[in-house]
Every structure is written in structure tokens, then in C-alpha cells.
Motif scaffolding. Sequence first.
Motif, PDB file in Angstrom:
ATOM      1  N   TYR A 111      -0.626   4.605   0.442  1.00 49.71           N
ATOM      2  CA  TYR A 111      -0.671   6.057   0.708  1.00 49.71           C
ATOM      3  C   TYR A 111      -0.191   6.303   2.006  1.00 49.71           C
ATOM      4  O   TYR A 111       0.613   5.959   2.857  1.00 49.71           O
ATOM      5  CB  TYR A 111      -2.473   5.221   1.623  1.00 49.71           C
ATOM      6  CG  TYR A 111      -3.185   6.386   2.704  1.00 49.71           C
ATOM      7  CD1 TYR A 111      -3.829   7.502   2.275  1.00 49.71           C
ATOM      8  CD2 TYR A 111      -3.611   6.163   4.165  1.00 49.71           C
ATOM      9  CE1 TYR A 111      -3.846   8.432   2.528  1.00 49.71           C
ATOM     10  CE2 TYR A 111      -4.248   7.293   4.657  1.00 49.71           C
ATOM     11  CZ  TYR A 111      -4.702   8.230   3.959  1.00 49.71           C
ATOM     12  OH  TYR A 111      -5.458   9.423   4.621  1.00 49.71           O
TER      13      TYR A 111
ATOM     14  N   GLY B 251       1.086  -0.956   0.218  1.00 50.39           N
ATOM     15  CA  GLY B 251       0.141   0.351  -0.428  1.00 50.39           C
ATOM     16  C   GLY B 251       1.193   1.215   0.147  1.00 50.39           C
ATOM     17  O   GLY B 251       2.291   1.151   0.323  1.00 50.39           O
TER      18      GLY B 251
ATOM     19  N   ASN C   2       7.021  -7.640   5.631  1.00 48.60           N
ATOM     20  CA  ASN C   2       5.773  -8.532   5.985  1.00 48.60           C
ATOM     21  C   ASN C   2       5.549  -9.502   4.285  1.00 48.60           C
ATOM     22  O   ASN C   2       4.172  -9.525   4.583  1.00 48.60           O
ATOM     23  CB  ASN C   2       5.523  -7.286   5.107  1.00 48.60           C
ATOM     24  CG  ASN C   2       5.459  -5.678   6.641  1.00 48.60           C
ATOM     25  OD1 ASN C   2       5.807  -6.222   7.770  1.00 48.60           O
ATOM     26  ND2 ASN C   2       4.867  -4.233   5.604  1.00 48.60           N
TER      27      ASN C   2
ATOM     28  N   TRP D  95      -7.087  -2.984   4.848  1.00 47.34           N
ATOM     29  CA  TRP D  95      -6.379  -1.995   4.664  1.00 47.34           C
ATOM     30  C   TRP D  95      -5.957  -1.396   5.901  1.00 47.34           C
ATOM     31  O   TRP D  95      -7.245  -1.836   7.041  1.00 47.34           O
ATOM     32  CB  TRP D  95      -7.535  -0.647   4.062  1.00 47.34           C
ATOM     33  CG  TRP D  95      -8.476   0.534   4.079  1.00 47.34           C
ATOM     34  CD1 TRP D  95      -9.834   0.295   3.472  1.00 47.34           C
ATOM     35  CD2 TRP D  95      -8.527   1.205   5.474  1.00 47.34           C
ATOM     36  NE1 TRP D  95     -10.455   1.385   3.914  1.00 47.34           N
ATOM     37  CE2 TRP D  95      -9.814   1.878   5.328  1.00 47.34           C
ATOM     38  CE3 TRP D  95      -7.607   1.720   6.204  1.00 47.34           C
ATOM     39  CZ2 TRP D  95     -10.270   2.870   5.947  1.00 47.34           C
ATOM     40  CZ3 TRP D  95      -8.392   2.905   7.167  1.00 47.34           C
ATOM     41  CH2 TRP D  95      -9.691   3.664   7.161  1.00 47.34           C
TER      42      TRP D  95
ATOM     43  N   GLY E 205      -2.717  -2.134  11.442  1.00 43.97           N
ATOM     44  CA  GLY E 205      -3.412  -0.552  12.436  1.00 43.97           C
ATOM     45  C   GLY E 205      -2.647   1.048  12.136  1.00 43.97           C
ATOM     46  O   GLY E 205      -2.722   1.340  13.300  1.00 43.97           O
ATOM     47  N   HIS E 206      -2.118   0.961  11.207  1.00 43.46           N
ATOM     48  CA  HIS E 206      -1.728   1.608  10.774  1.00 43.46           C
ATOM     49  C   HIS E 206      -0.410   1.507  12.102  1.00 43.46           C
ATOM     50  O   HIS E 206       0.782   3.202  11.725  1.00 43.46           O
ATOM     51  CB  HIS E 206      -1.822   3.283  11.274  1.00 43.46           C
ATOM     52  CG  HIS E 206      -3.768   3.844  10.562  1.00 43.46           C
ATOM     53  ND1 HIS E 206      -3.607   4.189   8.946  1.00 43.46           N
ATOM     54  CD2 HIS E 206      -4.275   3.613  10.868  1.00 43.46           C
ATOM     55  CE1 HIS E 206      -4.713   4.061   9.090  1.00 43.46           C
ATOM     56  NE2 HIS E 206      -5.442   3.942   9.962  1.00 43.46           N
TER      57      HIS E 206
ATOM     58  N   HIS F  32       4.265  -8.109  13.923  1.00 45.28           N
ATOM     59  CA  HIS F  32       4.046  -7.244  12.296  1.00 45.28           C
ATOM     60  C   HIS F  32       3.921  -8.773  10.984  1.00 45.28           C
ATOM     61  O   HIS F  32       2.675  -8.459  11.032  1.00 45.28           O
ATOM     62  CB  HIS F  32       4.385  -6.649  11.595  1.00 45.28           C
ATOM     63  CG  HIS F  32       4.860  -5.352  12.611  1.00 45.28           C
ATOM     64  ND1 HIS F  32       6.307  -5.000  13.587  1.00 45.28           N
ATOM     65  CD2 HIS F  32       4.777  -3.909  12.097  1.00 45.28           C
ATOM     66  CE1 HIS F  32       6.532  -3.922  13.548  1.00 45.28           C
ATOM     67  NE2 HIS F  32       4.869  -3.088  13.195  1.00 45.28           N
TER      68      HIS F  32
ATOM     69  N   SER G 103     -14.648  -0.182  -1.872  1.00 45.01           N
ATOM     70  CA  SER G 103     -13.608   0.410  -1.118  1.00 45.01           C
ATOM     71  C   SER G 103     -14.637   1.296   0.158  1.00 45.01           C
ATOM     72  O   SER G 103     -15.549   2.116  -0.348  1.00 45.01           O
ATOM     73  CB  SER G 103     -12.328   0.923  -1.180  1.00 45.01           C
ATOM     74  OG  SER G 103     -12.122   0.941   0.025  1.00 45.01           O
TER      75      SER G 103
HETATM   76  N1  LIG Z   1      -9.941   2.492   1.183  1.00 41.58           N
HETATM   77  C1  LIG Z   1      -8.690   2.946   1.911  1.00 41.58           C
HETATM   78  O1  LIG Z   1      -9.614   3.818   2.279  1.00 41.58           O
HETATM   79  C2  LIG Z   1      -7.920   3.189   2.737  1.00 41.58           C
HETATM   80  C3  LIG Z   1      -7.555   3.932   3.729  1.00 41.58           C
HETATM   81  C4  LIG Z   1      -6.624   3.599   4.267  1.00 41.58           C
HETATM   82  C5  LIG Z   1      -5.382   3.083   4.028  1.00 41.58           C
HETATM   83  N2  LIG Z   1      -5.962   2.025   2.607  1.00 41.58           N
HETATM   84  C6  LIG Z   1      -4.646   1.112   2.056  1.00 41.58           C
HETATM   85  O2  LIG Z   1      -3.781   0.476   2.844  1.00 41.58           O
HETATM   86  C7  LIG Z   1      -2.726   0.454   3.112  1.00 41.58           C
HETATM   87  C8  LIG Z   1      -2.241   0.215   4.741  1.00 41.58           C
HETATM   88  O3  LIG Z   1      -2.798   1.088   5.056  1.00 41.58           O
HETATM   89  P1  LIG Z   1      -1.799   2.237   6.511  1.00 41.58           P
HETATM   90  O4  LIG Z   1      -0.856   2.748   5.609  1.00 41.58           O
HETATM   91  O5  LIG Z   1      -2.772   3.001   6.408  1.00 41.58           O
HETATM   92  O6  LIG Z   1      -1.574   1.574   7.748  1.00 41.58           O
HETATM   93  P2  LIG Z   1      -0.839   0.331   8.181  1.00 41.58           P
HETATM   94  O7  LIG Z   1      -0.288  -0.582   7.040  1.00 41.58           O
HETATM   95  O8  LIG Z   1      -1.177  -1.150   9.120  1.00 41.58           O
HETATM   96  O9  LIG Z   1       0.504   0.284   8.996  1.00 41.58           O
HETATM   97  C9  LIG Z   1       1.357   1.366   8.350  1.00 41.58           C
HETATM   98  C10 LIG Z   1       2.708   1.446   9.597  1.00 41.58           C
HETATM   99  O10 LIG Z   1       3.912   0.604  10.088  1.00 41.58           O
HETATM  100  C11 LIG Z   1       4.556   0.965  10.078  1.00 41.58           C
HETATM  101  N3  LIG Z   1       5.294  -0.593   9.001  1.00 41.58           N
HETATM  102  C12 LIG Z   1       4.528  -1.293   7.873  1.00 41.58           C
HETATM  103  N4  LIG Z   1       5.559  -2.571   8.165  1.00 41.58           N
HETATM  104  C13 LIG Z   1       6.410  -2.690   9.199  1.00 41.58           C
HETATM  105  C14 LIG Z   1       6.872  -3.856   9.853  1.00 41.58           C
HETATM  106  N5  LIG Z   1       7.311  -4.530   9.368  1.00 41.58           N
HETATM  107  N6  LIG Z   1       7.923  -3.413  11.389  1.00 41.58           N
HETATM  108  C15 LIG Z   1       7.883  -2.211  11.706  1.00 41.58           C
HETATM  109  N7  LIG Z   1       6.510  -0.947  10.707  1.00 41.58           N
HETATM  110  C16 LIG Z   1       5.865  -1.865   9.555  1.00 41.58           C
HETATM  111  C17 LIG Z   1       4.776   1.751   7.851  1.00 41.58           C
HETATM  112  O11 LIG Z   1       5.831   2.007   8.485  1.00 41.58           O
HETATM  113  P3  LIG Z   1       7.447   2.281   7.604  1.00 41.58           P
HETATM  114  O12 LIG Z   1       7.061   2.793   6.645  1.00 41.58           O
HETATM  115  O13 LIG Z   1       8.769   2.824   8.232  1.00 41.58           O
HETATM  116  O14 LIG Z   1       7.913   0.720   8.246  1.00 41.58           O
HETATM  117  C18 LIG Z   1       3.633   2.090   8.656  1.00 41.58           C
HETATM  118  O15 LIG Z   1       3.958   3.669  10.098  1.00 41.58           O
HETATM  119  C19 LIG Z   1      -2.178   2.082   2.450  1.00 41.58           C
HETATM  120  O16 LIG Z   1      -1.681   2.160   2.614  1.00 41.58           O
HETATM  121  C20 LIG Z   1      -3.308   2.407   1.208  1.00 41.58           C
HETATM  122  O17 LIG Z   1      -3.216   1.150   0.351  1.00 41.58           O
HETATM  123  C21 LIG Z   1      -6.719   2.547   1.988  1.00 41.58           C
END
Ligand SMILES: NC(=O)c1ccc[n+]([C@@H]2O[C@H](COP(=O)([O-])OP(=O)(O)OC[C@H]3O[C@@H](n4cnc5c(N)ncnc54)[C@H](OP(=O)(O)O)[C@@H]3O)[C@@H](O)[C@H]2O)c1
Length: 290
Positions: A26, A24, A244, A189, A193-194, A217, A141
Amino acid sequence: MASSDLSAPIALTGDVAIPTVGLGVYTITDAAVCEASVKAALESGYRLVDTAVVYGNERPVGRGLAASGVAREDVVVTTKMWLQDYAYEAAVASIEASLERLAVDYIDLMLLHQPYPDYSGAWRAMEEAVDAGKIRAIGVSNFEKSDVEHLMTFARIKPAINQIEMHPYYQRPELVAFLKQQGIAIESWAPLGHGKAQLLAEPVFAELAAAKGKTKHQVILRWHLQQGFVVIPKSTNPAHIAANRDVFDFELTDDEMARIAALDTGKPNRRMPRWLQRWMFPTFRARQLA
Ligand SMILES: NC(=O)c1ccc[n+]([C@@H]2O[C@H](COP(=O)([O-])OP(=O)(O)OC[C@H]3O[C@@H](n4cnc5c(N)ncnc54)[C@H](OP(=O)(O)O)[C@@H]3O)[C@@H](O)[C@H]2O)c1
């Protein structure tokens, strides 16, 4: 206990299958970082990238795709149409603009980003783009059960997938049961949990991570996969990106799954209530990165 191969792509339509782990993008608002992250993901084995018009980063995603050297037909590129383009003519133009920014001949999966305002024209434009070979599969979505039911009253092509907020604090069992019954794939998504500290600090994750020799994770991502969900964790860190996807060599038992299920709060992370989104979101205009 999960028995099937969770690394196998999930069928969306007759000839489109979606990998179970994608990147992702975003909040990646630096073009060079976005391009490098997509390239790193594809080079490390990812075959799914999730962007959106409103993220403003379709161009760097397209460059990352091209720079990776991975064959175009091996990658599932997802983007999402934003609300301001939901009128039919605007939707037709939006699809063309996404194709151009991504620098691709076709988009594998296009989603309606939100279930409002009136999206009937946008759905028709996406259906016609499927007919024309410009989009391979379409979905939604942030659709609740009632939104899906409404869409199906006029959709010629059934939505293949619903990308929804999903993580251990927000598990949505009724929506999940409905989507599974309808044969609509589920994509989580914010699967981590962000990345918020409170969720990661839940003792069960440290305990299971130690027991499995994996990270917290990876345990969370595996929990999604064992429920049949597609995950699209965001990361710009190459080590995180690789980790991941390294989630196919261990399993959570039914009891371990149940311990994570017990964390459900029934509440989403998002701060803005839906009634306010309905007013605010249509005013957002994404700045498109060069
Ligand atoms: N459809 C919608 O309305 C909607 C809304 C929100 C999100 N999305 C999609 O969902 C995707 C993911 O959601 P999200 O970005 O909100 O949250 P997420 O993927 O749950 O969490 C991202 C966070 O986790 C960290 N992270 C990821 N892998 C990690 C690991 N292995 N170890 C430690 N930290 C880790 C990242 O930091 P680092 O970059 O430092 O690794 C970032 O701060 C988005 O990018 C987007 O494509 C869709």
C-alpha cells in the motif's frame, strides 16, 4: 510464552497456508520501486505479498514476482476487490482483471476490501472463482464481528481470514476473540502503526529492543506473531524488508507481551470515520500503474 514455530505458515483452507510475515505494498505508487520491493522481499525469503486493486500496483507486483525467480507455487499472492466492483458481473470482471494485471493463472488469496456496500454478488463471484481454480482461498478485510456474522448468513465458503487494522495502539480484543473462536485467521494491517513516530517512541519498545538485541520494529512484529497474527509490514527499504522477517530468533515473555498490551488506546489510526467511508470510498477509482 510462544512455544510453536511462528515461522510456520498458518492453514487457511485444506491446501492453502499463509506465511506469517508478508510484504504490504500500500502507498507504493512508483511502479519501479514497487517491482523492486517485491523482488527484494521474495529474494530475501518472503513468500507472501499483499496488494489490492485500489493500490493500483498489481502490475508491478506481478513483475516483481516474475523477476524474483521464486517458483510461483511457493508464493501466496493476495489482492483485494474494491467496492466499485461488488455487483456480481463487475466482480467477475474484476477477478479477471486482477489475474491479468498480476500476470498469474490463479490468485492465492482474494479479499473483499471493505464490508460495504452490498458485497453478496462479489462473494458469490469469488466463490465461483474458487470452484473454477482461479482463486485458492477467499477472505475479508475491515470486517467487524457483525459484518462477519452477516456474511456467514449467505456464504457457501466461509471467509478464511480477516485483514484488520491491528497494532499496539489498536488491539481489538473482542474482535480477535470472535475470529479465533470462528477459526478465521487474523492478518494485521499497519502492524507497525504506519511507522508513526509516537508509537515507536513508547519507552517499552526501546527497552525490549535493547534487551533482545533486536529493533523496535522487530519487537512490535514479534508481538503480533506471538498472538497468532499474520503481519504484512510495508517497506521499500531493502534493509527494513529483510529485518522485518528476521523475527523468529527471539521471544517476548508473557510479562513483556502484557506491557505492550497495556498500550492499547482502543482507537484506530484511520482519520475517516466509517460512516464517511461508506459515502466516500465507493467514489474512489484507482489509477492502475502500467
Ligand atoms: N486492508 C486494508 O484496508 C489496509 C489498509 C492499510 C494497509 N493495509 C496493508 O497493510 C500493509 C502495511 O500497512 P501500512 O503500510 O499502512 O503500515 P506499516 O506497515 O505499519 O508501516 C509502514 C511504515 O513503516 C516503515 N517501516 C517498515 N519497516 C520498517 C523498519 N524495519 N524500520 C523502520 N521503518 C520501517 C515504512 O517505511 P520504509 O518504506 O521506509 O521502510 C513505512 O513508513 C499495507 O502495505 C497494506 O498491504 C491494508
